[in-house]
Motif scaffolding. Structure first.
Motif, PDB file in Angstrom:
ATOM      1  N   ALA A  68      43.129 -25.669 -19.501  1.00 57.97           N
ATOM      2  CA  ALA A  68      41.617 -25.184 -19.313  1.00 57.97           C
ATOM      3  C   ALA A  68      41.420 -24.554 -18.021  1.00 57.97           C
ATOM      4  O   ALA A  68      42.204 -24.625 -17.053  1.00 57.97           O
ATOM      5  CB  ALA A  68      41.022 -26.420 -19.186  1.00 57.97           C
ATOM      6  N   PHE A  69      40.578 -23.513 -17.858  1.00 55.79           N
ATOM      7  CA  PHE A  69      40.247 -22.837 -16.672  1.00 55.79           C
ATOM      8  C   PHE A  69      38.799 -22.723 -16.252  1.00 55.79           C
ATOM      9  O   PHE A  69      38.037 -23.180 -17.258  1.00 55.79           O
ATOM     10  CB  PHE A  69      40.725 -21.262 -17.143  1.00 55.79           C
ATOM     11  N   ASN A  70      38.488 -22.642 -15.358  1.00 58.98           N
ATOM     12  CA  ASN A  70      37.170 -22.998 -14.697  1.00 58.98           C
ATOM     13  C   ASN A  70      36.551 -21.571 -14.717  1.00 58.98           C
ATOM     14  O   ASN A  70      36.809 -20.812 -14.004  1.00 58.98           O
ATOM     15  CB  ASN A  70      37.141 -23.529 -13.361  1.00 58.98           C
ATOM     16  N   ALA A  71      35.224 -21.580 -15.416  1.00 62.09           N
ATOM     17  CA  ALA A  71      34.504 -20.192 -15.462  1.00 62.09           C
ATOM     18  C   ALA A  71      33.909 -19.737 -14.183  1.00 62.09           C
ATOM     19  O   ALA A  71      33.395 -18.729 -13.871  1.00 62.09           O
ATOM     20  CB  ALA A  71      33.629 -20.256 -16.617  1.00 62.09           C
ATOM     21  N   THR A  72      33.800 -20.851 -13.136  1.00 54.99           N
ATOM     22  CA  THR A  72      33.195 -20.540 -12.136  1.00 54.99           C
ATOM     23  C   THR A  72      34.078 -20.170 -10.853  1.00 54.99           C
ATOM     24  O   THR A  72      33.831 -19.587  -9.637  1.00 54.99           O
ATOM     25  CB  THR A  72      32.185 -21.687 -11.383  1.00 54.99           C
ATOM     26  N   THR A  73      35.367 -20.062 -10.986  1.00 50.74           N
ATOM     27  CA  THR A  73      36.396 -19.526 -10.235  1.00 50.74           C
ATOM     28  C   THR A  73      36.303 -17.948 -10.258  1.00 50.74           C
ATOM     29  O   THR A  73      36.069 -17.234 -11.254  1.00 50.74           O
ATOM     30  CB  THR A  73      37.768 -19.737 -10.703  1.00 50.74           C
ATOM     31  N   ILE A  74      36.506 -17.265  -9.205  1.00 47.77           N
ATOM     32  CA  ILE A  74      36.521 -15.811  -9.098  1.00 47.77           C
ATOM     33  C   ILE A  74      37.680 -15.415  -9.954  1.00 47.77           C
ATOM     34  O   ILE A  74      38.612 -15.920 -10.013  1.00 47.77           O
ATOM     35  CB  ILE A  74      36.386 -15.357  -7.647  1.00 47.77           C
ATOM     36  N   ALA A  75      37.098 -14.076 -10.506  1.00 48.71           N
ATOM     37  CA  ALA A  75      37.953 -13.622 -11.374  1.00 48.71           C
ATOM     38  C   ALA A  75      39.275 -13.266 -11.096  1.00 48.71           C
ATOM     39  O   ALA A  75      40.402 -13.155 -11.975  1.00 48.71           O
ATOM     40  CB  ALA A  75      37.119 -12.426 -12.137  1.00 48.71           C
ATOM     41  N   THR A  76      39.533 -12.673  -9.833  1.00 47.74           N
ATOM     42  CA  THR A  76      40.906 -12.454  -9.322  1.00 47.74           C
ATOM     43  C   THR A  76      41.846 -13.332  -9.238  1.00 47.74           C
ATOM     44  O   THR A  76      43.071 -13.239  -9.357  1.00 47.74           O
ATOM     45  CB  THR A  76      40.575 -11.613  -7.941  1.00 47.74           C
ATOM     46  N   VAL A  77      41.497 -14.868  -9.120  1.00 49.96           N
ATOM     47  CA  VAL A  77      42.570 -15.649  -9.320  1.00 49.96           C
ATOM     48  C   VAL A  77      42.072 -16.495 -10.310  1.00 49.96           C
ATOM     49  O   VAL A  77      42.945 -17.635 -10.554  1.00 49.96           O
ATOM     50  CB  VAL A  77      42.403 -16.782  -8.042  1.00 49.96           C
ATOM     51  N   ARG A  78      41.290 -16.518 -11.361  1.00 50.50           N
ATOM     52  CA  ARG A  78      41.025 -17.508 -12.392  1.00 50.50           C
ATOM     53  C   ARG A  78      42.220 -18.058 -13.065  1.00 50.50           C
ATOM     54  O   ARG A  78      42.463 -18.875 -13.555  1.00 50.50           O
ATOM     55  CB  ARG A  78      39.891 -17.110 -13.241  1.00 50.50           C
ATOM     56  N   GLY A  79      43.092 -16.827 -13.733  1.00 50.23           N
ATOM     57  CA  GLY A  79      43.960 -16.921 -14.605  1.00 50.23           C
ATOM     58  C   GLY A  79      45.300 -17.591 -13.618  1.00 50.23           C
ATOM     59  O   GLY A  79      46.306 -17.763 -14.428  1.00 50.23           O
ATOM     60  N   ARG A  80      45.084 -17.796 -12.334  1.00 52.02           N
ATOM     61  CA  ARG A  80      46.364 -18.525 -11.761  1.00 52.02           C
ATOM     62  C   ARG A  80      46.318 -19.683 -11.418  1.00 52.02           C
ATOM     63  O   ARG A  80      47.129 -20.371 -10.862  1.00 52.02           O
ATOM     64  CB  ARG A  80      46.569 -17.565 -10.419  1.00 52.02           C
ATOM     65  N   VAL A  81      44.822 -20.372 -11.963  1.00 47.43           N
ATOM     66  CA  VAL A  81      44.560 -21.727 -11.352  1.00 47.43           C
ATOM     67  C   VAL A  81      43.937 -22.705 -12.443  1.00 47.43           C
ATOM     68  O   VAL A  81      42.731 -22.681 -12.630  1.00 47.43           O
ATOM     69  CB  VAL A  81      43.714 -21.796 -10.004  1.00 47.43           C
ATOM     70  N   PRO A  82      44.778 -22.923 -13.634  1.00 47.12           N
ATOM     71  CA  PRO A  82      44.160 -23.919 -14.474  1.00 47.12           C
ATOM     72  C   PRO A  82      43.907 -25.135 -13.923  1.00 47.12           C
ATOM     73  O   PRO A  82      44.221 -25.543 -12.696  1.00 47.12           O
ATOM     74  CB  PRO A  82      45.320 -24.063 -15.507  1.00 47.12           C
ATOM     75  N   LEU A  83      42.962 -25.937 -14.633  1.00 51.04           N
ATOM     76  CA  LEU A  83      42.559 -27.265 -14.218  1.00 51.04           C
ATOM     77  C   LEU A  83      43.878 -28.211 -14.058  1.00 51.04           C
ATOM     78  O   LEU A  83      44.694 -28.028 -14.926  1.00 51.04           O
ATOM     79  CB  LEU A  83      41.472 -27.832 -15.052  1.00 51.04           C
ATOM     80  N   PRO A  84      43.827 -29.380 -13.482  1.00 46.06           N
ATOM     81  CA  PRO A  84      44.831 -30.164 -13.574  1.00 46.06           C
ATOM     82  C   PRO A  84      45.271 -30.809 -14.834  1.00 46.06           C
ATOM     83  O   PRO A  84      44.552 -30.850 -15.728  1.00 46.06           O
ATOM     84  CB  PRO A  84      44.386 -31.667 -12.595  1.00 46.06           C
ATOM     85  N   GLY A  85      46.667 -31.099 -14.980  1.00 47.78           N
ATOM     86  CA  GLY A  85      47.160 -31.460 -16.152  1.00 47.78           C
ATOM     87  C   GLY A  85      47.160 -32.945 -16.396  1.00 47.78           C
ATOM     88  O   GLY A  85      46.487 -33.629 -15.452  1.00 47.78           O
ATOM     89  N   ARG A  86      47.843 -33.504 -17.265  1.00 44.17           N
ATOM     90  CA  ARG A  86      47.777 -35.081 -17.445  1.00 44.17           C
ATOM     91  C   ARG A  86      48.203 -35.758 -16.174  1.00 44.17           C
ATOM     92  O   ARG A  86      49.406 -35.298 -15.634  1.00 44.17           O
ATOM     93  CB  ARG A  86      48.723 -35.353 -18.494  1.00 44.17           C
TER      94      ARG A  86
END
Length: 679
Positions: free
Chosen positions: A651-669
């Motif tokens: 999952a990714f956070n829609a409120t993260t800035i676009a330049t880094v959103r794809g680098r920072v998924p939400l935590p895993g299990r």
């Protein structure tokens, strides 16, 4: 670290010595004084009838939900999101508004730092040492200025004890695990006698790189499969000492605290951030006074903050912020008026911030910001109805020092000063409709002065991989707001609905300009401008809670739904980084000392984005939790565990800035466990 951090070193050493001395006095079991249950934030009259837009997280529930940041701790509350620049740099967003529209307070006082300047800057307050978090949504936070138009997050501790402590007490908390392999320990000790009360606390937290579900990240044009967010580890520590003298109708006290952290920027593997803060605070209150003024309150603080951005170990940018603030409030005695009763508070507030940005990669100039304000809030009560009216007048002066004399690369121009006079007004009506039912309505008009970086930024911000540019001609941010609230309570059951809208004639937002900046070694960076636009934000929040009794145990159920729409009406596009519609369902089994729970979170697909951004897929995550409370020897104990993202959903956070959103998924299990002991 040099002499600049000597105050922090003194604070930490003094707190350790103070904690050890207090520990020697803990010969008998005693319970620390419990904090007042009356909401403080946005409630200067200390009424039991709290605003509907307010919420509180405290006690065992706060212990169970603590995260590595304030935003993570508040995750899941209606209307709240997070900027999420990795697990540490994570600032709260309230109803789509962030940065300097959200006021972060410590015990009602200003927090001078650089967290609002950029998403990669962490908040220098760790939730491990917070005893209570109060959230006030929307412009009802008029008492705290234009920078609180989106709301207030007030972090309450007992570093200055507000009530006399009768004897020794304290607590210790250990936490292990989680997606970042956290190891943290916090301890608090208090004692008192003869009206004198003393407090000491300290904490240490270590985390590794955050584990996430497998995803692909393009590095140098080559896709790589990753299961961790590189350079997201951290280490933090802090301590505080405080004391007060209390009597039946008041108290007066001081505290000193220090905080430091070091963590990586998830935007660049070579960038590390190192931060330190020291704060000296004083506060007092005198109640039950004779004459027209029945209560006086005052507080003041001085903060020394430093933040270094290191690239490959070399200093690229250094931010310093030396801030001071003072605030005084007077509550006047109730007056008979028009068949009802008029009760109110008035006060003065002053702040000064001396901000320095040093180094070849500084993207903002050094500035001095001075603010002064007068405010008045009155409540007229007639039977079951309450009419609230408030006004705040401010003077704000922002002075840029411009380029240093003899600068090799002039960027900020000559020294320049801008002055502003924001005014804010609010009007609200609330009352009891029938047994259990309450309704509220409010209208407000707010103005906010542009910040130093919205005015004068002009350079590459390495940690966010962007070129950011302000405008010295920015005008006041102006908005009008309306809110309707309806709530029903009966015993443990709750139903609450809030509808709100904000229309801005001038809303300062960071937008991609379409230009590119050619950086070092041929790197091309997108250019973002702080731009004033006409904007509208509108949304709804629904919250419910109820219980199902049983012969030996009971079930507790909860549900919340929030939705928000943001529009840039100047360009006919959605506002950037708006949270999607979110649903949360939870259930808990409560049997004796045991609590077992499950929670579902659903974030909808966010396709309403500006043309230069991309949609964020929706996601569903499941969490499991359990806790046990009882006695551990002669101590009260709370043991807890939490399994996050049970299905390991990417999952990714829609409120993260676009330049880094794809680098920072939400935590895993992950599995996190902890134990808290109280003396």
């Amino acid at each position: 670290m040099g002499q600049d951090f000597s105050m922090n070193c003194f604070v930490r050493r003094a707190a350790v010595l103070g904690t050890a001395a207090l520990a020697l006095s803990l010969q008998a079991r005693a319970q620390p004084a419990s904090p007042s249950t009356v909401l403080v934030t946005g409630n200067p009259l200390r009424s039991a009838d709290a605003p509907a837009a307010a919420s509180v997280l405290s006690g065992d529930e706060l212990v169970r939900r603590r995260g590595a940041s304030i935003a993570e701790t508040l995750e899941g509350q209606p209307g709240l999101a997070a900027s999420y620049f990795g697990p540490i740099a994570n600032r709260p967003i309230i109803r789509g508004q962030e940065g300097d529209r959200i006021r972060l307070l410590g015990n009602g006082g200003a927090s001078f730092d650089a967290s609002a300047l950029s998403s990669d800057h962490a908040v220098p307050i760790d939730p491990l040492v917070v005893e209570r978090i109060e959230v006030l949504r929307g412009p009802a936070a008029l008492l705290y200025g234009g920078s609180a138009v989106g709301g207030v997050v007030n972090l309450v501790d007992n570093r200055i004890p507000v009530a006399p402590l009768a004897g020794p007490g304290g607590s210790a908390e250990l936490r292990l695990g989680g997606a970042a392999s956290e190891t943290s320990l916090a301890a608090l000790l208090e004692t008192g006698a003869g009206g004198w009360s003393w407090h000491a606390d300290g904490f240490s937290r270590r985390t590794g790189d955050l584990r996430v579900p497998a995803f692909e990240l393009e590095v140098g044009g080559v896709p790589q499969r990753r299961t961790r967010i590189g350079n997201s580890d951290s280490r933090s520590e802090g301590a505080a000492l405080g004391g007060s003298y209390g009597w039946r109708d008041g108290y007066l006290g001081l505290s000193i605290d220090g905080f430091r952290t070091q963590y990586g920027s998830v935007a660049e593997d070579s960038v590390r951030l190192r931060m330190e803060r020291s704060r000296l605070a004083a506060a007092g209150e005198w109640r039950a006074l004779p004459g027209p003024i029945e209560t006086w309150r005052a507080q003041a603080s001085a903060t020394d903050y430093r933040h270094d951005e290191l690239e490959d170990g070399a200093l690229g940018t250094r931010f310093k912020n030396r801030g001071s603030e003072a605030r005084a409030e007077a509550v006047h005695r109730a007056l008979a008026l028009g068949g009802g009763v008029l009760h109110g508070v008035f006060g003065l507030q002053a702040e000064r911030s001396d901000f320095e940005a040093l180094g070849d990669e500084a993207f903002v100039p050094s500035t001095t910001t001075r603010q002064s304000a007068a405010f008045l809030l009155e409540t007229w009560t007639l039977g079951a109805l309450k009419l609230d009216a408030g006004v705040r007048a401010e003077r704000v002066r922002v002075q840029s020092q411009g380029d240093a004399t003899g600068s090799d690369e002039p960027r900020f121009g000559a020294a320049r000063t801008r002055s502003f006079a924001p005014r804010s007004l609010s009007l609200g009506l609330r009352g009891q409709l029938s047994e259990g039912w309450k309704a509220e309505a409010s209208l407000s008009s707010t103005q906010r002065a542009p910040t130093s970086y919205e005015l004068f930024a002009n350079g590459v911000h390495v940690a966010t991989a962007a070129f950011e540019r302000g405008s010295a001609e920015q005008a006041l941010e102006r908005g009008r707001h309306a809110e309707l609230g309806l709530s029903w309570t009966r015993g443990p059951a709750l139903l609450k609905l809030s509808l709100f809208t904000s229309r801005f004639a001038n809303y300062i937002v960071l937008l991609r300009s379409g230009e590119s900046f050619e950086g070092d070694e041929g790197a091309s960076l997108p250019v973002f401008d702080f731009t004033g636009v006409r904007a509208r934000l509108a949304g709804a929040e629904l919250q419910a809670r109820w219980e199902t009794p049983g012969p030996a145990a009971r079930w507790a159920w909860s549900a919340s739904l929030d939705t928000l729409r943001g529009d840039d009406r100047s360009h006919g596009e959605p506002l950037p980084r708006v949270a999607p519609r979110r649903l949360r369902l939870g259930g808990e089994w409560l049997g004796g000392p045991w609590r077992l729970g499950a929670e579902l979170q659903r974030a909808a697909h966010q396709a309403r984005v500006p043309s230069d951004d991309s949609a964020t897929p929706g996601w569903t995550q499941f969490d499991l939790s359990g806790s046990w409370s009882g006695q551990f020897g002669s101590r009260a104990a709370l043991g807890f565990l939490r399994i996050g993202n049970l299905t390991n959903r990417l999952a990714f956070n829609a409120t993260t800035i676009a330049t880094v959103r794809g680098r920072v998924p939400l935590p895993g299990r992950s599995l996190r466990i902890g134990l808290r002991l109280s003396y």
